[in-house]
Motif scaffolding. Structure first.
Motif, PDB file in Angstrom:
ATOM      1  N   TYR A 264       0.797  -1.224   0.000  1.00 31.73           N
ATOM      2  CA  TYR A 264       0.000   0.000   0.000  1.00 31.73           C
ATOM      3  C   TYR A 264       0.832   1.278   0.000  1.00 31.73           C
ATOM      4  O   TYR A 264       0.317   2.344  -0.359  1.00 31.73           O
ATOM      5  CB  TYR A 264      -0.920   0.008   1.230  1.00 31.73           C
ATOM      6  N   PHE A 265       2.080   1.191   0.444  1.00 33.50           N
ATOM      7  CA  PHE A 265       2.930   2.377   0.537  1.00 33.50           C
ATOM      8  C   PHE A 265       4.309   2.093  -0.047  1.00 33.50           C
ATOM      9  O   PHE A 265       4.801   0.957   0.034  1.00 33.50           O
ATOM     10  CB  PHE A 265       3.156   2.792   2.003  1.00 33.50           C
ATOM     11  N   THR A 266       4.937   3.117  -0.588  1.00 34.29           N
ATOM     12  CA  THR A 266       6.370   3.037  -0.813  1.00 34.29           C
ATOM     13  C   THR A 266       7.038   3.325   0.528  1.00 34.29           C
ATOM     14  O   THR A 266       6.398   3.825   1.460  1.00 34.29           O
ATOM     15  CB  THR A 266       6.837   4.073  -1.844  1.00 34.29           C
ATOM     16  N   LYS A 267       8.310   3.045   0.617  1.00 34.85           N
ATOM     17  CA  LYS A 267       8.999   3.301   1.878  1.00 34.85           C
ATOM     18  C   LYS A 267       9.022   4.793   2.194  1.00 34.85           C
ATOM     19  O   LYS A 267       8.870   5.209   3.352  1.00 34.85           O
ATOM     20  CB  LYS A 267      10.427   2.748   1.831  1.00 34.85           C
ATOM     21  N   ALA A 268       9.203   5.604   1.170  1.00 37.77           N
ATOM     22  CA  ALA A 268       9.210   7.057   1.376  1.00 37.77           C
ATOM     23  C   ALA A 268       7.841   7.543   1.846  1.00 37.77           C
ATOM     24  O   ALA A 268       7.748   8.408   2.726  1.00 37.77           O
ATOM     25  CB  ALA A 268       9.611   7.776   0.097  1.00 37.77           C
ATOM     26  N   GLU A 269       6.775   6.981   1.275  1.00 38.54           N
ATOM     27  CA  GLU A 269       5.426   7.401   1.663  1.00 38.54           C
ATOM     28  C   GLU A 269       5.120   7.065   3.111  1.00 38.54           C
ATOM     29  O   GLU A 269       4.607   7.905   3.859  1.00 38.54           O
ATOM     30  CB  GLU A 269       4.392   6.739   0.747  1.00 38.54           C
ATOM     31  N   ILE A 270       5.439   5.844   3.523  1.00 43.11           N
ATOM     32  CA  ILE A 270       5.091   5.469   4.891  1.00 43.11           C
ATOM     33  C   ILE A 270       5.958   6.215   5.895  1.00 43.11           C
ATOM     34  O   ILE A 270       5.508   6.559   6.996  1.00 43.11           O
ATOM     35  CB  ILE A 270       5.155   3.941   5.109  1.00 43.11           C
ATOM     36  N   ASN A 271       7.201   6.518   5.517  1.00 50.51           N
ATOM     37  CA  ASN A 271       8.033   7.334   6.400  1.00 50.51           C
ATOM     38  C   ASN A 271       7.455   8.737   6.549  1.00 50.51           C
ATOM     39  O   ASN A 271       7.441   9.297   7.657  1.00 50.51           O
ATOM     40  CB  ASN A 271       9.469   7.397   5.885  1.00 50.51           C
ATOM     41  N   SER A 272       6.961   9.305   5.464  1.00 53.52           N
ATOM     42  CA  SER A 272       6.364  10.637   5.533  1.00 53.52           C
ATOM     43  C   SER A 272       5.099  10.636   6.387  1.00 53.52           C
ATOM     44  O   SER A 272       4.899  11.510   7.232  1.00 53.52           O
ATOM     45  CB  SER A 272       6.037  11.148   4.131  1.00 53.52           C
ATOM     46  N   LEU A 273       4.232   9.641   6.175  1.00 49.69           N
ATOM     47  CA  LEU A 273       2.999   9.561   6.948  1.00 49.69           C
ATOM     48  C   LEU A 273       3.291   9.305   8.423  1.00 49.69           C
ATOM     49  O   LEU A 273       2.648   9.885   9.308  1.00 49.69           O
ATOM     50  CB  LEU A 273       2.098   8.470   6.378  1.00 49.69           C
ATOM     51  N   TRP A 274       4.267   8.435   8.693  1.00 50.36           N
ATOM     52  CA  TRP A 274       4.660   8.210  10.088  1.00 50.36           C
ATOM     53  C   TRP A 274       5.174   9.494  10.719  1.00 50.36           C
ATOM     54  O   TRP A 274       4.832   9.814  11.874  1.00 50.36           O
ATOM     55  CB  TRP A 274       5.764   7.135  10.171  1.00 50.36           C
ATOM     56  N   SER A 275       5.984  10.253   9.985  1.00 48.07           N
ATOM     57  CA  SER A 275       6.588  11.464  10.557  1.00 48.07           C
ATOM     58  C   SER A 275       5.538  12.487  10.947  1.00 48.07           C
ATOM     59  O   SER A 275       5.726  13.255  11.901  1.00 48.07           O
ATOM     60  CB  SER A 275       7.592  12.078   9.577  1.00 48.07           C
TER      61      SER A 275
END
Length: 422
Positions: A264-275
């Motif tokens: 569902y996410f790229t690694k960059a996307e999930i890192n951004s959403l987590w941040s």
């Protein structure tokens, strides 16, 4: 040919440098870590709690968050399902969107009206922590008295029940006195009545920092891949949907729902959403340059921890162990107030928070702070502080784990606002 290889290497190196220079504050945490504060409690073993033979445990203060739970409300699941079904009716929905409908339906079915309740994983986490404490500090759990309190919230009450029930299974020669309810809120839910904190939460300052960060860091691509690029997004709807997708999926592991987040996410996307979620936790419940109100929420709790340790040293505490069960919002202020490593970070550059303050480290499910009082063969008392069952240095700038109680007391007392010092 060698010259060509050299030029290619330079080009690749320059590209890497340029990419990192674009956003040097971007994080690269794992998909598991990016579950944030919803991440299940990390694996631990009793060997990590070992102490020198020259010391004997005489008292234990434990402050803990409830264990893994179902999603705290249906808010994100319902809003996400509405958008997904709308996309379905408009025929813009993607295969990923259809998968998300199945996941949301599974979450709703698994929860079955138990929003926010402790689940079987959370129960097991509390039993395991209790078992390790029992094995590591056995003298404190044999023919002794234990006091336990909890927030009035059911998942906290059940966390206390699971923890204490496990202790009685291991040794029923212990008296346990338990209390739950709003009378415990000053210690484990202080934000409900603290006027300084309420004023801070109502202020524009932290909202502006957070909202600006949301605008620049929430990837709309996640929503577009689920609902389709032809879906008629309005205003900030794409950002809201991306955040809802993150909130639902990041909470699945705590419910023992096996989800491959990489679908569902790229690694960059999930890192951004987590941040984004991480920054919200930091601004509202940890120490920051914006206000001292969040960490000072834990002042009464810290004062009580010091007082109970004092009474144990003086031989006046009737309990060998005191347990307190609350929330992530109980833990974050306390850990920041006493500057536990990794739990305290001050900056005016809020885009750097995710590099230094990580909610998956600070408050995983069932996170806990233990203050263990030891007596040496000479009769001197020492304090060890454990974060999530791992010993940590208490005093900034020192790596000492076992600190003379008088020294530890002086430091902890200085962490308190003047009106709470004693």
């Amino acid at each position: 040919m060698k010259k060509l290889h050299f030029l290619l290497a330079l080009a690749i190196g320059a590209g890497t440098l340029t990419a990192s220079a674009i956003d040097p504050t971007a994080t690269d945490y794992t998909f598991i870590e990016c579950q944030g504060s919803a991440i299940p409690y990390p694996d631990r073993n009793v060997e990590g709690l070992a102490y020198p033979d020259s010391l004997a445990p005489v008292y234990l203060n434990h402050v803990g968050r409830h264990g893994a739970r179902f999603l705290s409300s249906s808010k994100y699941t319902n809003s996400l399902l509405r958008s997904l079904h709308k996309a379905d009716s408009l025929r813009t929905i993607t295969p990923m969107g259809r998968e998300l409908i199945k996941v949301c339906d599974l979450v709703v079915a698994r929860t079955a009206g138990r929003w926010g309740a402790l689940d079987s994983l959370g129960m097991a986490e509390q039993r395991a922590i209790a078992s390790r404490a029992f094995m590591a500090f056995k003298p404190l759990f044999d023919n002794t008295k234990i006091n336990a309190i909890a927030s009035y919230v059911p998942r906290c009450v059940m966390s206390m029940d699971e923890f204490t029930h496990q202790l009685t299974r291991l040794n029923n020669k212990v008296e346990i006195y338990m209390s739950s309810g709003r009378q415990n809120s000053p210690l484990v839910r202080p934000w409900t009545d603290d006027e300084a904190y309420k004023a801070f939460m109502a202020s524009e300052e932290w909202h502006k920092v957070y909202d600006d960060y949301v605008d620049s860091h929430v990837p709309v691509t996640v929503a577009e891949r689920a609902l389709g690029k032809n879906y008629p997004f309005n205003g900030d709807e794409a950002r809201d949907i991306s955040q809802a997708i993150y909130k639902v999926l990041a909470g699945c592991a705590a419910m023992s729902i096996d989800i491959d987040l990489q679908k569902y996410f790229t690694k960059a996307e999930i890192n951004s959403l987590w941040s984004v979620e991480n920054l919200h936790h930091y601004l509202t419940h940890s120490a920051s340059t914006l206000s001292s109100a969040p960490p000072e929420l834990a002042s009464r709790l810290l004062s009580e921890l010091i007082a109970t340790l004092d009474s144990a040293v003086e031989g006046k505490n009737p309990y060998s162990v005191m347990l307190r069960f609350g929330h992530a919002e109980t833990m974050m202020p306390l850990l920041a107030l006493i500057h536990v490593p990794g739990c305290y970070y001050m900056t005016n550059y809020f885009d750097t928070v995710g590099l230094h303050w990580r909610d998956f480290y600070v408050v995983p499910m069932a996170s806990n702070l233990q203050m263990i009082l030891f007596r040496s063969e000479s009769g001197k008392y020492y304090l060890r502080v454990d974060l999530n069952e791992q010993p940590v240095p208490l005093i900034p700038g020192r790596q000492t784990i076992y600190i003379p109680w008088a020294t530890a007391r002086e430091y902890l007392n200085r962490c308190l606002p003047i009106q709470y010092q004693n």
